[in-house]
Design a protein around this motif. Sequence first.
Motif: not given
Length: 303
Positions: A233-234, A237, A240
């Motif tokens: 994921m980035s 992301e 989070k």
Amino acid sequence: MPWKKPSNAIVIDAYEMNIIDWDAMLTDKRIAGFISKASDGLPESFTCTGDHAGDTVNHCKTMWRKYAVSRELYQTRRMLARANGLLWGAYHLARPGNPIDQANHFLDYASPRDDELMVLDLEGIDAEKFMSLEDASIFAGHIKTRTGRYPTLYTNHTTATYIAQHRSLYPILSRLPLWYARYKPGIRNVFPMGNWDSYALWQFSAAANCGKRRCPYRVTGTLDDIDVNVAAMSAAELKKVWAKGELVPAKPPVLLVSATAISSSGGGIGIDLMMTASITPTGKVNPYSAYSPRRKTFFELLN
């Protein structure tokens, strides 16, 4: 090789002997996080009195000095990482010995903040060399009791596979987010996907597969022995979910299906025997249930 996808976040992890030029390392804008070794087994003795488990008093004092220096290095690195906008995490190297004392030692050493990742580093299943799986479950539960969050589990392929195969015995360990160590370009049909839908992090590069001639990912300002990880994921992301400390969804009990059974059923698709089988309403085992089109597509995305 998901690390070749520019949008996937890179995370560095290091122990006290890794040499780092921070100014140089921070030029790599893909690096989103830094995980540092914190505690190691049971705490060292400051007074060096009593039983030293075979060590001399002088050796005890030497180990305490090393321990004290590594603690200060940990705090310095945390300050540098956070000041430069990196996610921060800490891991405990699990050893044989009281798991409650080790969990308390980790929390005292790392002093994790609410936005920092906590990790249990479990290097193998030999209880004479490493923390037993039973004690590792106790460790994870105590971290949850004291912080309200579970740690992530860092381990290698063999240990992860064993935990997945015996998840009914280790209901906590098998549901910790998995930081997966495997130094191969791909993990298709190998990653225990029947238990974990994905890795939280994949440690794909280390001294084991990074040298002067070839290296999966070189980090400026570090030597070949630095450990490098990728998230699927980035960076945004990853931030989070970084420190949520939640268990992954529970999976049904494992039904190990033999290669002979799969072959006789006509399943020449290279299915991973670690995947979970299911029982149909008629009571028959469906060995391909975990290899559904949805899972296959997701797995292809990881690679």
